[in-house]
Structures are given as structure tokens and as C-alpha cells.
Design an enzyme around this catalytic site. Structure first.
Site, mmCIF file in Angstrom:
data_model
loop_
_atom_site.group_PDB
_atom_site.id
_atom_site.type_symbol
_atom_site.label_atom_id
_atom_site.label_comp_id
_atom_site.label_asym_id
_atom_site.label_seq_id
_atom_site.Cartn_x
_atom_site.Cartn_y
_atom_site.Cartn_z
ATOM 1 C CB SER A 49 -0.960 0.017 1.191
ATOM 2 O OG SER A 49 -0.252 0.228 2.386
ATOM 3 C CE LYS A 97 -2.771 2.255 4.933
ATOM 4 N NZ LYS A 97 -2.542 1.391 3.794
#
Length: 193
Positions: A49, A97
Site C-alpha cells: 500500500s 500510511k
């Protein structure tokens, strides 16, 4: 000629001195290890990701104290936080993230672009340069962060209900250093600075 008693006493004193030096060195090493464990957490990237900036098996160091003492995450920081997503063993997943919005920012996502406070966000550091999904006028609440992966096509992040805006209290720390792979060895740069 040396007195045998003096030679024995000197040998005993030398052994005590060496033993004390070893004890001192061990105590110093333990203190350093405790300090490092309190401030730094190593982690390994497991998924895709955050590509193209972080790949699976990248070995990273997280500064656990980066946001203590009235410091707050900034736009562009890469953070690790506790999510409500579960691993195969039922434990809460740690996610890595990038902070895109901080408290008070208004986030819009439309036509593949991210808007922060009405301005188009630079997505050149992302995998595809576009962001899928749609968000209309989300104001990041106080004490929360809007976070997304750099590989926006596969990242489960603040765009999705399962993650949502991330509570600052769930942030484990800021990713500050990559140790592996060696060709990417070094500090982590913020693309907004």
C-alpha cells in the site's frame, strides 16, 4: 626478587579491575538498549500500500517519541498507527500510511484528484499519480488525521469506513529511517517539505 604475596595481590586487583570494567560495560549497554527501545521501534513493511516509496520487506525505524511533548503529525509524514482491522490471528493491525490532512483541513477527492482546503494536492510521489474514490467536503476532526497509502489503488486507508480518520492517540510513531534495502538506506523525506 618479587614477593609471591605481592604478586598474588596484584593479580587479584587486576582481576577485580577487569571484572568491574566488564560490569560497567554491561550496565552501559543495558541502559543504551532500554533507551533505544523506549524511543525507537523497528518494523518491516508487509504489504504494497505504500509503493513506490516503501516495498514489502523494507526494514524501517519508527520514532515513538516524535509526537510527544506537544508535537503533532504534519502533512506528508509517514506514520504507523493501530487500526481496527484485524490480522489472521485476530490482533489489531498496524498500518503504515502518509498523513494527507491534519485537524481542520477540508478533504475532497474527485476525478482522480485530491483537494486539500480547495487546492489540488501534489500526487507525484504516489504510484499512479491519481486517487480513486470520492469524498465531498470532509473536515478532519480535532485530534484526528486523514491518512492514505502512496499506492492509492490498493491502499485501505482514511477513504474507507474500516479505517476512517485516524485518532492521534493511535499513532505509534513517525517513520524516520530505512535500514533495508541498502540502496535506499537513509532518512525518510517528506515530499511536502
Amino acid at each position: 626478587m618479587e614477593n609471591p604475596t605481592e604478586v598474588k595481590e596484584t593479580a587479584v586487583i587486576d582481576k577485580k579491575k577487569v571484572a568491574m570494567e566488564w560490569v560497567r560495560d554491561i550496565v552501559i549497554a543495558v541502559i543504551i538498549a532500554v533507551v533505544i527501545v523506549q524511543f525507537i521501534k523497528p518494523t518491516i513493511v508487509k504489504e504494497s500500500s505504500m509503493e513506490p516509496n516503501f516495498y514489502a520487506n523494507n526494514y524501517l525505524f519508527i520514532n515513538k517519541m516524535a509526537y510527544k511533548f506537544n508535537k503533532t503529525p504534519q502533512k506528508g509524514d509517514v506514520i504507523v498507527f493501530k487500526s481496527n482491522l484485524l490480522t489472521e490471528t485476530g490482533k489489531k493491525k498496524l498500518l503504515i500510511k502518509r498523513v494527507i490532512g491534519v485537524p481542520g483541513d477540508v478533504i475532497d477527492i474527485k476525478n482522480g484528484k485530491v483537494y486539500i482546503n480547495g487546492k489540488v494536492d501534489d500526487q507525484s510521489y504516489t504510484m499512479s499519480g491519481e486517487t480513486i474514490g470520492s469524498i465531498d467536503g470532509l473536515t478532519v476532526p480535532k485530534g484526528k488525521l486523514f491518512c492514505m497509502g502512496d499506492n492509492r489503488d490498493v491502499s485501505i486507508d482514511s477513504r474507507y469506513e474500516e479505517v476512517g480518520c485516524v485518532s492521534e492517540s493511535k499513532v505509534v510513531g513517525k517513520v524516520v529511517f530505512r535500514a533495508f534495502p541498502f540502496n535506499k538506506f537513509g532518512t525518510i523525506k517528506n515530499p511536502y517539505k
